[in-house]
Design an enzyme around this catalytic site. Structure first.
Site, PDB file in Angstrom:
ATOM      1  N   GLU A 118     -48.894  31.555  66.459  1.00  0.00           N
ATOM      2  CA  GLU A 118     -48.459  30.628  67.514  1.00  0.00           C
ATOM      3  C   GLU A 118     -47.664  29.442  66.992  1.00  0.00           C
ATOM      4  O   GLU A 118     -46.977  28.764  67.762  1.00  0.00           O
ATOM      5  CB  GLU A 118     -49.675  30.112  68.301  1.00  0.00           C
ATOM      6  CG  GLU A 118     -50.366  31.179  69.157  1.00  0.00           C
ATOM      7  CD  GLU A 118     -51.485  31.912  68.435  1.00  0.00           C
ATOM      8  OE1 GLU A 118     -52.383  32.402  69.131  1.00  0.00           O
ATOM      9  OE2 GLU A 118     -51.447  32.021  67.204  1.00  0.00           O
ATOM     10  N   HIS A 173     -58.989  24.950  69.382  1.00  0.00           N
ATOM     11  CA  HIS A 173     -60.272  25.187  68.684  1.00  0.00           C
ATOM     12  C   HIS A 173     -60.876  23.844  68.253  1.00  0.00           C
ATOM     13  O   HIS A 173     -61.368  23.710  67.130  1.00  0.00           O
ATOM     14  CB  HIS A 173     -60.068  26.109  67.471  1.00  0.00           C
ATOM     15  CG  HIS A 173     -59.892  27.563  67.843  1.00  0.00           C
ATOM     16  ND1 HIS A 173     -60.952  28.392  68.138  1.00  0.00           N
ATOM     17  CD2 HIS A 173     -58.776  28.317  67.985  1.00  0.00           C
ATOM     18  CE1 HIS A 173     -60.490  29.606  68.433  1.00  0.00           C
ATOM     19  NE2 HIS A 173     -59.181  29.580  68.358  1.00  0.00           N
ATOM     20  N   ASP A 194     -53.766  28.407  66.469  1.00  0.00           N
ATOM     21  CA  ASP A 194     -53.841  29.591  67.328  1.00  0.00           C
ATOM     22  C   ASP A 194     -54.580  29.289  68.627  1.00  0.00           C
ATOM     23  O   ASP A 194     -55.321  28.317  68.727  1.00  0.00           O
ATOM     24  CB  ASP A 194     -54.548  30.736  66.589  1.00  0.00           C
ATOM     25  CG  ASP A 194     -55.959  30.351  66.164  1.00  0.00           C
ATOM     26  OD1 ASP A 194     -56.135  29.222  65.682  1.00  0.00           O
ATOM     27  OD2 ASP A 194     -56.882  31.171  66.320  1.00  0.00           O
ATOM     28  N   GLU A 195     -54.358  30.143  69.612  1.00  0.00           N
ATOM     29  CA  GLU A 195     -55.154  30.211  70.847  1.00  0.00           C
ATOM     30  C   GLU A 195     -55.344  28.841  71.510  1.00  0.00           C
ATOM     31  O   GLU A 195     -56.463  28.416  71.780  1.00  0.00           O
ATOM     32  CB  GLU A 195     -56.535  30.838  70.533  1.00  0.00           C
ATOM     33  CG  GLU A 195     -56.427  32.269  70.042  1.00  0.00           C
ATOM     34  CD  GLU A 195     -57.780  32.913  69.757  1.00  0.00           C
ATOM     35  OE1 GLU A 195     -57.912  34.123  70.012  1.00  0.00           O
ATOM     36  OE2 GLU A 195     -58.702  32.222  69.273  1.00  0.00           O
ATOM     37  N   VAL A 196     -54.239  28.169  71.758  1.00  0.00           N
ATOM     38  CA  VAL A 196     -54.324  26.872  72.441  1.00  0.00           C
ATOM     39  C   VAL A 196     -54.392  27.104  73.949  1.00  0.00           C
ATOM     40  O   VAL A 196     -53.487  27.694  74.538  1.00  0.00           O
ATOM     41  CB  VAL A 196     -53.102  25.989  72.087  1.00  0.00           C
ATOM     42  CG1 VAL A 196     -53.110  24.713  72.919  1.00  0.00           C
ATOM     43  CG2 VAL A 196     -53.105  25.663  70.594  1.00  0.00           C
TER      44      VAL A 196
END
Length: 783
Positions: free
Chosen positions: A355, A240, A303-305
């Site tokens: 994560e 992000h 998160d969400e890498v």
């Protein structure tokens, strides 16, 4: 109090939310009558401006101008006694317990600390009622303390900037609901929202000029602390990171060039964990935030890498081989270990999303779960602390009941999937395509045993869940409900010759499915239920308001009053769970929070309706809105994605943006329809339904005229015509059920076809009134 009646859990009939741990009413019920001479005294600690605020709120609730009170009143109406003076900065282990007694002598509040006293004041204000004769508080004894210490709300200032007054108003709402952690999401791909002395280009190049200064952030910390609320800032790393990439491309894992990111989603820019400069940057950010935010916790996102830049970078791949880092998860754990050392240096503990969980990290970290009870159960069982956010995403329109049922402690199956020899079993595989992303796949199993039907569902990659309310509508059509990460999910499916058709109603939106019968019951994955000792690692949860679909002018419509139900789930006992009782008290909170707290869910809706109508007379839109809800789950986001409009500049100016997450009128209609179907002589329910349908019919010409004069309303013209048609059908079905009439199969199929057509999403709106009409229609079938 002699002969008192106690309401601990479950909740009673007082307008309180969250419901306290213990409530006792004397058998001789009385009330303390108030007037404008009331006075307040505090001993044991200095509550600053809290007493003035309490008096101002009483004035707002009563409409009185209070007479000035002495600095130390002789006979105060409200006495607040605090046992121990503590620092005014709230901490994770602050004592929030209190006791409140109201009797003929006045109000006595006793609390161990200022924080309990602040919570008691909100309870007192909720109890204060303007009745038929006077303003009074019922005699009552309340002893109260929270079930969980971490009861948060995430506000996302990164995707759409939130001005300071709007944030302060949400803090007032949080205090009213006894929430105690503001999780402030300050950075994301679409914007960096605070000034940095060391890295000034972050706001110069990556904020569109919308950011907070250190003094403004300190102001929020002060404002929150005065109301007993902690502020935990979040900077998202290593993913992000598009905003960082625009300002400092040299820190990234690919050379760029980078431009401001306007689209929503999981994006590619990611920090380079092999560069020392990355950790110099991280150290500067933590140092600057620690100087502003005194809370011991700091949220690092995590998160969400998207690891594609890492995989494409030869130097990073070489570094991973040299350091024996097997995969991208191991590389992120390496990054987080170094980040954890930086946080320790600045006396901060790490919070991050699922994560970041890795056995190499110390047990002092806190995991916030967006992946759900499965992930959280595993975290807690392994000795790590966790909080839940799945099921509390208030940016998704959902029914309040769905959020309310969302228990923090993972629940077992209680033997629902143990198949006896005498049981008859059928298992069905299904696939549910979505508007964006992969289809949702899995299987469900229905079991008929001696006690009737039971069942369970296995979503791919998720643990097994029990299903509820199994009903066979005929030999081939079955429906049941299950709460999932997507919302309340109600399959309505036809089973015929080993083929499965129909739809899953996700929230209020139909998703067609297909499937086949399975020969055997799938093995499934049992839910991870931490043992009693490790359940203590579950510290609570947070409601989340992500801002892809939220701008400040509709902020309160999204949050309130629904956030009170989340607050109750986090504060009150687990067995305070009666949904109808919750809705009754939520209605009281809706009006109380508007008057006493200054929340703007009604004001904001009225402003949006006025803009849409080009007219201050918004009654036609208000009446139309009774039948409607915004499409629930992520349907609206996915429709915007399909249309190429899933970005920062998509105007949030539709009718859907101004609607409440659920229609109170439709919820009431469900009740009336159920009552009428079970008792055809229930004239009260029949009349109530007719009243609504007549009102909708009489509204059609007025609301059509508004839609003709506003390009932003034009798209809902078909919705207006559908609601008119449904009102006619509703009147006819109500009369039929009331006189126990029936329809033949052909006519039922014809009406069902009209209801199916009306159920489709139009301009991101759903006509929720379809479903009580379906209940009436089923009752007209010849049994």
């Amino acid at each position: 109090m002699l002969g008192a009646s106690a309401f601990a859990a479950p909740a009673g009939d007082l307008p309180l939310m969250p419901w306290p741990a213990k409530v006792e009413r004397p058998t001789t019920q009385g009330a303390l009558v108030l007037n404008n001479q009331l006075s307040v005294s505090v001993s044991g600690d200095d509550l600053g401006d809290a007493v003035n605020r309490l008096r101002q709120r009483i004035a707002l609730q009563t409409g009185w101008t209070l007479q000035p009170q002495a600095e130390k009143p002789d006979k105060p109406t409200i006495r607040i006694a605090i046992a121990k003076k503590v620092k005014p900065q709230p901490l994770p282990d602050s004592d929030e317990s209190y006791k409140l007694i109201v009797d003929a002598n006045g109000v006595n509040i006793s609390a161990n600390t200022r924080f309990g006293a602040l919570r008691a004041m909100e309870t007192l204000l909720q109890l204060m009622q303007n009745g038929a004769e006077n303003t009074s508080i019922p005699w009552v004894t309340i002893e109260d303390s929270p079930r969980f210490p971490w009861r948060g709300l995430l506000l996302d200032s990164a995707r759409h900037f939130i001005p300071l007054p709007d944030i302060k108003r949400q803090i007032d709402g949080m205090a009213a609901a006894k929430l105690n952690v503001l999780h402030w999401h300050l950075t994301d791909d679409q914007g960096w929202r605070f000034t940095s002395k060391r890295y000034p280009k972050l706001t110069q190049l990556a904020s569109d000029g919308l950011f907070y200064t250190p003094e403004q952030m300190r102001e929020i910390v002060r404002y929150a602390a005065e109301r007993g609320i902690r502020v935990v800032p979040e900077i998202d790393m290593p993913g992000h990171a598009s905003a960082i990439a625009v300002a400092y491309p040299e820190l990234m894992s690919a050379p760029g060039p980078y431009a401001m990111e306007r689209h929503w989603g999981v994006l590619k820019p990611v920090l380079d964990p092999t560069k020392e400069a990355t950790y110099t940057f991280a150290d500067a950010m933590v140092s600057e935030l620690a100087a502003i935010f005194p809370d011991p916790y700091l949220h690092i996102g995590g998160d969400e890498v998207d690891d594609s830049q890492w995989k494409a970078n030869a130097a990073i791949q070489r570094f991973m081989r040299d350091n024996k880092l097997a995969d991208s998860h191991a590389l992120q754990a390496y990054f987080n270990r170094k980040l954890e050392t930086i946080l320790e240096k600045h006396h901060r503990q790490m919070v991050g999303w699922d994560e970041i969980y890795h056995p190499d990290l110390p047990k002092s970290i806190l995991i916030q779960s967006w992946q759900g009870q499965d992930a959280l159960g595993q975290v807690a069982q392994n000795g790590y602390k966790g909080i839940l956010s799945t099921g509390f995403y208030l940016d998704q329109p959902q029914s309040t009941a769905y959020h309310y049922r969302n228990e923090i402690v993972p629940q077992g199956l209680n033997g629902v999937d143990v198949i006896a020899d005498t049981d008859s079993v059928q298992s069905w595989a299904f696939s549910m395509p979505r508007l964006k992303g992969k289809p949702v796949e899995g299987s469900f199993t229905l079991v008929k045993g001696d006690a009737g039907w039971r069942g369970f569902i296995d979503f791919a990659g998720k643990s097994r869940r029990a299903v509820n309310n199994i009903q066979w509508r005929d030999d081939n059509q079955v429906t049941f409900t299950v709460d999932t990460w997507m919302g309340e999910t109600r399959p309505v499916v036809n089973v015929d010759n080993d083929k499965l058709t129909g739809y899953f109603l996700v929230g209020n939106t139909r998703y067609p499915i297909s499937g086949t019968r399975l020969d055997d019951v799938p093995k499934g994955t049992p839910p991870v239920v931490p043992d009693v000792a490790n359940q203590a690692n579950l510290l609570g949860g947070e409601a989340a308001l992500w801002a892809e679909n939220v701008v400040a002018p509709v902020l309160d419509i999204r949050l309130w009053p629904r956030a009170f139900a989340v607050a109750e789930r986090l504060w009150s006992a687990q067995d305070v769970n009666d949904v109808d009782n919750m809705y009754t008290r939520l209605q009281a909170m809706d009006s109380w929070s508007t008057v006493s707290v200054g929340l703007q869910q009604h004001t904001q809706q009225q402003v949006q309706f006025t803009r849409l109508a080009n007219n201050a007379d918004t009654l036609p839109l208000q009446i139309l809105a009774q039948a409607l809800e915004p499409a629930q789950y992520y349907t609206r986001q996915h429709l915007k994605f399909q249309a190429g409009n899933y970005h920062q500049f998509e105007p949030l100016n539709r009718l859907a943006d101004a609607l409440n997450a659920e229609s109170a009128t439709v919820r009431q209609m469900h009740k009336w329809a159920d009552r009428l179907v079970s008792d055809a002589e229930d004239t009260e329910s029949a009349e109530a339904l007719r009243h609504v349908f007549n009102r909708w019919q009489n509204n059609t010409s007025d609301v059509l005229a508004l839609s003709e004069n506003s390009y932003q309303l034009k798209a809902i013209k078909p919705v207006i015509l559908e609601v008119d048609k449904l009102a006619s059908i509703g009147l006819r079905l109500t009369d039929l059920v009331a006189r126990q009439g029936t329809l033949d199969d052909k006519e039922i199929a014809s009406i069902q076809s009209e209801l199916d057509s009306a159920a489709k999403v139009q301009d991101e709106v759903v006509i929720a009134a379809v479903y009580p009409l379906e209940t009436l229609l089923r009752a007209t079938r010849n049994q």
